[in-house]
Each structure stands twice: as C-alpha cells, then as structure tokens.
Design a protein around this motif. Structure first.
Motif, short mmCIF file in Angstrom:
data_model
loop_
_atom_site.label_atom_id
_atom_site.label_comp_id
_atom_site.label_asym_id
_atom_site.label_seq_id
_atom_site.Cartn_x
_atom_site.Cartn_y
_atom_site.Cartn_z
N ILE A 93 -3.84 -0.32 8.77
CA ILE A 93 -3.09 0.09 7.57
C ILE A 93 -3.37 1.56 7.24
O ILE A 93 -2.44 2.33 6.98
CB ILE A 93 -3.44 -0.82 6.37
N LEU A 94 -4.64 1.95 7.27
CA LEU A 94 -4.99 3.34 6.98
C LEU A 94 -4.35 4.31 7.97
O LEU A 94 -3.82 5.35 7.59
CB LEU A 94 -6.51 3.51 6.97
N THR A 95 -4.38 3.94 9.24
CA THR A 95 -3.76 4.77 10.28
C THR A 95 -2.26 4.91 10.02
O THR A 95 -1.71 6.02 10.08
CB THR A 95 -4.01 4.17 11.68
N GLN B 88 1.48 7.78 -6.96
CA GLN B 88 0.48 8.77 -7.33
C GLN B 88 -0.24 9.20 -6.08
O GLN B 88 -0.51 8.38 -5.21
CB GLN B 88 -0.50 8.15 -8.31
N GLU B 89 -0.55 10.49 -5.97
CA GLU B 89 -1.29 10.97 -4.80
C GLU B 89 -2.63 10.26 -4.71
O GLU B 89 -3.32 10.07 -5.71
CB GLU B 89 -1.54 12.48 -4.90
N ARG B 90 -2.98 9.85 -3.51
CA ARG B 90 -4.24 9.15 -3.27
C ARG B 90 -4.98 9.83 -2.13
O ARG B 90 -4.35 10.34 -1.20
CB ARG B 90 -4.01 7.70 -2.87
N CYS B 91 -6.29 9.81 -2.21
CA CYS B 91 -7.08 10.30 -1.08
C CYS B 91 -7.50 9.10 -0.22
O CYS B 91 -7.36 7.95 -0.63
CB CYS B 91 -8.31 11.07 -1.57
N TYR B 92 -8.00 9.39 0.94
CA TYR B 92 -8.40 8.36 1.89
C TYR B 92 -9.40 7.39 1.26
O TYR B 92 -9.28 6.17 1.38
CB TYR B 92 -9.01 9.03 3.13
N LYS B 93 -10.39 7.95 0.55
CA LYS B 93 -11.45 7.12 -0.06
C LYS B 93 -10.87 6.13 -1.07
O LYS B 93 -11.28 4.97 -1.11
CB LYS B 93 -12.49 8.01 -0.73
N GLU B 94 -9.93 6.56 -1.90
CA GLU B 94 -9.33 5.67 -2.90
C GLU B 94 -8.57 4.52 -2.24
O GLU B 94 -8.67 3.37 -2.66
CB GLU B 94 -8.39 6.45 -3.82
N VAL B 95 -7.82 4.84 -1.20
CA VAL B 95 -7.05 3.82 -0.50
C VAL B 95 -7.99 2.85 0.21
O VAL B 95 -7.79 1.64 0.17
CB VAL B 95 -6.04 4.46 0.49
N GLU B 96 -9.01 3.39 0.81
CA GLU B 96 -10.00 2.56 1.50
C GLU B 96 -10.66 1.59 0.51
O GLU B 96 -10.82 0.40 0.80
CB GLU B 96 -11.06 3.47 2.14
N GLU B 97 -11.03 2.09 -0.68
CA GLU B 97 -11.64 1.22 -1.69
C GLU B 97 -10.66 0.15 -2.17
O GLU B 97 -11.05 -0.99 -2.41
CB GLU B 97 -12.12 2.06 -2.87
N LYS B 98 -9.39 0.50 -2.29
CA LYS B 98 -8.38 -0.47 -2.69
C LYS B 98 -8.23 -1.57 -1.63
O LYS B 98 -8.11 -2.75 -1.94
CB LYS B 98 -7.04 0.24 -2.93
N TYR C 266 -10.47 -2.69 0.31
CA TYR C 266 -11.62 -3.59 0.29
C TYR C 266 -11.46 -4.71 -0.72
O TYR C 266 -12.12 -5.74 -0.62
CB TYR C 266 -12.93 -2.83 0.03
N THR C 267 -10.55 -4.54 -1.69
CA THR C 267 -10.31 -5.61 -2.68
C THR C 267 -9.48 -6.74 -2.09
O THR C 267 -9.39 -7.82 -2.67
CB THR C 267 -9.61 -5.07 -3.95
N PHE C 268 -8.85 -6.48 -0.94
CA PHE C 268 -8.08 -7.52 -0.25
C PHE C 268 -8.95 -8.16 0.82
O PHE C 268 -9.84 -7.52 1.35
CB PHE C 268 -6.82 -6.93 0.41
N SER C 269 -8.67 -9.38 1.15
CA SER C 269 -9.47 -10.03 2.19
C SER C 269 -8.81 -9.79 3.55
O SER C 269 -8.06 -10.61 4.06
CB SER C 269 -9.60 -11.54 1.90
N LEU C 270 -9.12 -8.61 4.10
CA LEU C 270 -8.59 -8.21 5.40
C LEU C 270 -9.74 -7.96 6.36
O LEU C 270 -10.85 -7.65 5.94
CB LEU C 270 -7.78 -6.91 5.26
N THR C 271 -9.45 -8.04 7.62
CA THR C 271 -10.47 -7.71 8.61
C THR C 271 -10.57 -6.19 8.71
O THR C 271 -9.67 -5.47 8.29
CB THR C 271 -10.10 -8.28 10.00
N MET D 237 0.83 -1.19 0.00
CA MET D 237 0.00 0.00 0.00
C MET D 237 0.87 1.25 0.00
O MET D 237 0.44 2.27 -0.54
CB MET D 237 -0.95 0.01 1.20
N GLU D 238 2.06 1.17 0.58
CA GLU D 238 2.97 2.32 0.53
C GLU D 238 3.28 2.68 -0.93
O GLU D 238 3.25 3.84 -1.30
CB GLU D 238 4.27 2.02 1.27
N TYR D 239 3.56 1.67 -1.73
CA TYR D 239 3.87 1.90 -3.14
C TYR D 239 2.66 2.49 -3.85
O TYR D 239 2.78 3.44 -4.63
CB TYR D 239 4.31 0.61 -3.83
N TYR D 240 1.48 1.95 -3.59
CA TYR D 240 0.24 2.42 -4.19
C TYR D 240 0.04 3.91 -3.91
O TYR D 240 -0.41 4.66 -4.78
CB TYR D 240 -0.93 1.60 -3.66
N CYS D 241 0.38 4.34 -2.71
CA CYS D 241 0.20 5.74 -2.32
C CYS D 241 1.36 6.62 -2.77
O CYS D 241 1.21 7.84 -2.86
CB CYS D 241 0.06 5.85 -0.80
N SER D 242 2.51 6.03 -3.03
CA SER D 242 3.68 6.87 -3.33
C SER D 242 3.87 7.16 -4.81
O SER D 242 4.43 8.19 -5.16
CB SER D 242 4.95 6.25 -2.75
#
Length: 142
Positions: free
Chosen positions: A32-34, A8-18, A20-25, A1-6
């Motif tokens: 991760i967001l924090t 290209q600039e990402r907002c909270y909503k985009e990262v949150e949606e990304k 959700y594509t992983f099977s995480l609790t 996720m660090e690479y995903y955010c680095s």
C-alpha cells in the motif's frame, strides 16, 4: 488510504502509523505504501512545503518549531531546507513583529521581569530565534 492522503497532505510516517491501526500483514502495508508513493499520494517534499506554509501562516510558528516538528516526522534535512524557502524573510519578520507586539500588549503584568519572561517564553515556544526575541524585547521594554 487514497482518500486519507488526498484530503490533506500526509508524510510517510503519518500514513505508516495509520496503516498500523488496520490488521494488515507487513507485506500488505508495504504494498500500500509503495502504491501511494508511486501514484504521488505521498510526497514528502510537497508535504514539507505545505506544512511550513500552514504552520507559519496560520499558527505563526517560527522556524525552530517548524524544523523540530518536521524532524519528528522523519523529514530529511534537505527537504526541510527546501520547504523553509516557502516563507519569505520579509513575511517571516512581519509575522514575528505582529505576533510579538500583540502578545506584549496582551500581558497583564506591568513592566518588569515577570512580563519579560512571559513574553520571551511565549515566543520561544512558538519557535522563534532568540536574537529576534531579545531585540524585540529591548525595543518594546524601553
């Protein structure tokens, strides 16, 4: 996720949606967001400023469309106001006039309501203010 955010600039909503594509609790996603926020991988103000510069300078979007797109991404009104300062009024008007004239000349219809409608609709979709569009239409149609 660090690479995903680095890369290209990402907002909270985009990262949150990304995430959700992983099977995480939910707890793992929150952790991760924090982490990404604390380590400045997600910065809403920086995202909004980058978004405004990019969409105006490369896609020639007007302020209305930029504002709507940022609101869709849950960016606060305060951050939107700060980000819009990235575009100088001079640059904004210069880009508007260039785009309007280029589009006016590309419309194949001769003068008339059909040409005027295509012109106005195009600039409204781009997100420019109606008073600017109609002033320019009056200037070009005469």
């Amino acid at each position: 996720m660090e690479y995903y955010c680095s890369y290209q600039e990402r907002c909270y909503k985009e990262v949150e949606e990304k995430l959700y594509t992983f099977s995480l609790t939910s707890a793992e996603k929150e952790e991760i967001l924090t982490y990404l926020i604390e380590n400045n991988f997600i910065n809403e103000e920086r995202f909004a400023q980058s978004f405004v510069r990019g969409k105006h300078n490369y896609k020639f979007w007007g302020k209305n469309r930029i504002i709507n797109e940022l609101k869709f991404r849950n960016i606060s009104s305060r951050l939107i106001s700060i980000a819009l300062k990235e575009i100088s009024e001079e640059t904004y008007l210069e880009n508007f006039h260039q785009l309007a004239e280029k589009h006016w000349n590309s419309i194949t219809e001769r003068k008339g309501q059909k040409k005027n409608k295509k012109f106005v609709d195009f600039l409204l979709r781009k997100g420019y203010e109606t008073h600017l569009i109609y002033e320019k239409l009056h200037e070009l149609d005469n």
